[in-house]
Design a protein around this motif. Sequence first.
Motif, PDB file in Angstrom:
ATOM      1  N   GLY A 249      12.279  -0.610   0.636  1.00  0.00           N
ATOM      2  CA  GLY A 249      12.204  -1.066   2.032  1.00  0.00           C
ATOM      3  C   GLY A 249      13.382  -0.597   2.866  1.00  0.00           C
ATOM      4  O   GLY A 249      13.345  -0.689   4.092  1.00  0.00           O
TER       5      GLY A 249
ATOM      6  N   SER B 202      12.002   5.434   6.504  1.00  0.00           N
ATOM      7  CA  SER B 202      11.947   4.616   5.289  1.00  0.00           C
ATOM      8  C   SER B 202      12.136   5.542   4.095  1.00  0.00           C
ATOM      9  O   SER B 202      11.639   6.669   4.094  1.00  0.00           O
ATOM     10  CB  SER B 202      10.576   3.963   5.150  1.00  0.00           C
ATOM     11  OG  SER B 202      10.303   3.187   6.275  1.00  0.00           O
TER      12      SER B 202
ATOM     13  N   GLY C 166      -1.766  -1.343   3.605  1.00  0.00           N
ATOM     14  CA  GLY C 166      -1.121  -0.257   4.336  1.00  0.00           C
ATOM     15  C   GLY C 166      -2.119   0.553   5.136  1.00  0.00           C
ATOM     16  O   GLY C 166      -3.298   0.637   4.806  1.00  0.00           O
TER      17      GLY C 166
ATOM     18  N   GLY D 217       2.197   4.205   7.366  1.00  0.00           N
ATOM     19  CA  GLY D 217       2.764   2.900   7.009  1.00  0.00           C
ATOM     20  C   GLY D 217       2.862   2.697   5.499  1.00  0.00           C
ATOM     21  O   GLY D 217       3.529   1.789   5.023  1.00  0.00           O
TER      22      GLY D 217
ATOM     23  N   CYS E 297       2.200  -2.859   6.127  1.00  0.00           N
ATOM     24  CA  CYS E 297       2.857  -1.869   6.969  1.00  0.00           C
ATOM     25  C   CYS E 297       1.802  -0.904   7.496  1.00  0.00           C
ATOM     26  O   CYS E 297       0.960  -0.415   6.739  1.00  0.00           O
ATOM     27  CB  CYS E 297       3.930  -1.127   6.185  1.00  0.00           C
ATOM     28  SG  CYS E 297       5.085  -0.301   7.276  1.00  0.00           S
TER      29      CYS E 297
ATOM     30  N   ILE F 158      -1.881  -4.042  12.037  1.00  0.00           N
ATOM     31  CA  ILE F 158      -1.111  -5.238  11.630  1.00  0.00           C
ATOM     32  C   ILE F 158      -1.691  -6.478  12.311  1.00  0.00           C
ATOM     33  O   ILE F 158      -1.865  -7.527  11.687  1.00  0.00           O
ATOM     34  CB  ILE F 158       0.393  -5.082  11.990  1.00  0.00           C
ATOM     35  CG1 ILE F 158       1.005  -3.905  11.223  1.00  0.00           C
ATOM     36  CG2 ILE F 158       1.166  -6.368  11.761  1.00  0.00           C
ATOM     37  CD1 ILE F 158       1.267  -4.154   9.769  1.00  0.00           C
TER      38      ILE F 158
ATOM     39  N   SER G 297       6.430  -7.937   6.565  1.00  0.00           N
ATOM     40  CA  SER G 297       6.153  -6.624   7.148  1.00  0.00           C
ATOM     41  C   SER G 297       7.468  -5.993   7.579  1.00  0.00           C
ATOM     42  O   SER G 297       8.532  -6.604   7.455  1.00  0.00           O
ATOM     43  CB  SER G 297       5.201  -6.775   8.337  1.00  0.00           C
ATOM     44  OG  SER G 297       4.739  -5.498   8.732  1.00  0.00           O
ATOM     45  N   THR G 298       7.386  -4.766   8.074  1.00  0.00           N
ATOM     46  CA  THR G 298       8.611  -4.130   8.578  1.00  0.00           C
ATOM     47  C   THR G 298       8.467  -3.923  10.084  1.00  0.00           C
ATOM     48  O   THR G 298       7.369  -3.684  10.583  1.00  0.00           O
ATOM     49  CB  THR G 298       8.862  -2.756   7.915  1.00  0.00           C
ATOM     50  OG1 THR G 298       7.773  -1.905   8.218  1.00  0.00           O
ATOM     51  CG2 THR G 298       9.008  -2.878   6.412  1.00  0.00           C
TER      52      THR G 298
ATOM     53  N   GLU H  77       9.615  -1.554  13.278  1.00  0.00           N
ATOM     54  CA  GLU H  77      10.151  -0.199  13.467  1.00  0.00           C
ATOM     55  C   GLU H  77      10.619  -0.029  14.902  1.00  0.00           C
ATOM     56  O   GLU H  77       9.953   0.608  15.705  1.00  0.00           O
ATOM     57  CB  GLU H  77       9.105   0.843  13.113  1.00  0.00           C
ATOM     58  CG  GLU H  77       8.925   0.976  11.635  1.00  0.00           C
ATOM     59  CD  GLU H  77       8.205   2.245  11.209  1.00  0.00           C
ATOM     60  OE1 GLU H  77       7.952   3.109  12.066  1.00  0.00           O
ATOM     61  OE2 GLU H  77       7.910   2.336  10.015  1.00  0.00           O
TER      62      GLU H  77
ATOM     63  N   VAL I  16      12.782  -5.486   7.187  1.00  0.00           N
ATOM     64  CA  VAL I  16      11.790  -6.359   6.543  1.00  0.00           C
ATOM     65  C   VAL I  16      11.949  -7.790   7.055  1.00  0.00           C
ATOM     66  O   VAL I  16      13.058  -8.344   7.028  1.00  0.00           O
ATOM     67  CB  VAL I  16      11.968  -6.348   5.004  1.00  0.00           C
ATOM     68  CG1 VAL I  16      10.975  -7.299   4.351  1.00  0.00           C
ATOM     69  CG2 VAL I  16      11.817  -4.940   4.448  1.00  0.00           C
TER      70      VAL I  16
END
Length: 281
Positions: A46, A62, A120, A124, A214, A220, A239-240, A242, A268
């Motif tokens: 992550g 990432s 995903g 992602g 992701c 999402i 989730s992340t 960005e 994250v």
Amino acid sequence: MSGERNPLLPYRATIREIIPETGDVKTFRITLDNSQAAAGWRHEPGQLAMLSVFGAGEAMFSISSAPTRRDSLEFSIKRMGKLTRALHEMEAGGRIGVRGPYGNHFPYEKFQGKDLLFVGGGIGMAPLRSLIDFVLAAENRPRYGRVEILYGARSYDDLCFKAQLLDGWHKKPDTVVYSTIDRAEARWTGHVGFVPAYLEKVAPRPEHKCAVLCGPPVMIRFVLAALKKLGFADDQIYSTLELRMKCGVGKCGRCNIGAKFVCLDGPVFSMAEIAELPPEF
Ligand SMILES: Cc1cc2nc3c(=O)[nH]c(=O)nc-3n(C[C@H](O)[C@H](O)[C@H](O)COP(=O)(O)OP(=O)(O)OC[C@H]3O[C@@H](n4cnc5c(N)ncnc54)[C@H](O)[C@@H]3O)c2cc1C
Ligand code: FES
């Protein structure tokens, strides 16, 4: 003066291999040129690194390889603009700059003993792949329950990491892979449809499970709605974020949301944490 290295100073690195994933995504396998730096590099699933190309700029990516892979680092990069175009034009043997690792990581310690659901979409999959390979590594696998991976892309050609997705992960113990593409194609015998709808059809149960997502924001949004319908709580979903970044070390203010810096406190977050953030993103 401390002997600590300036965290903004890039390491020189060499591209060892370039793996085409799709028409506009390539995975770059790189090694740091300084053997001491390479031996000392530690990242967690992550985490991020800033890549630079001389004359083109730098951007955050990432790390798509798992920390269990010690001989090199991988980044899976979609061609978007100036920097990523310059990267895509490079060949094996080319030199780039790398600084990092930055940010927090997926809380794999908290995930121990639980089943895991990965969802995903498109590029992602890059940060998820680092965690999936970490969890499925023989030395870590006994610490986690059943692993379900649901991944979708617009078309067969747009599916990243095909080798692992179609012929690798599902061979690991207690691991199921669901892949889907948006529209039917003659050569595709798998599922057709959007990721959130497929997720509702697969209907994973929420008990003793964490979900890690992701993908593009629209995916999402609908995956979150599907997970809520299935009974997942906010603190079971990660989730992340960005947000565009410049320094990566909490100094420039480019990535903050309220008091949180995505480059330090993220990328994250659990959905419970995201719900507490001001609606600035
Ligand atoms: C935490 C984090 C992780 C990331 N991980 C990856 C990764 O694993 N793989 C990957 O391919 N990319 C990743 N990115 C995106 C990457 O950092 C670059 O922003 C992107 O590749 C575009 O770079 P560029 O300089 O080529 O394009 P630019 O010349 O900067 O921009 C090209 C076009 O894309 C738009 N754009 C650029 N970046 C973004 C963004 N973040 N969100 C929305 N629109 C954008 C611009 O507005 C412009 O229209 C990540 C970004 C962050 C912040
Ligand atoms: S990128 Fe500079 S503060 Fe986060």
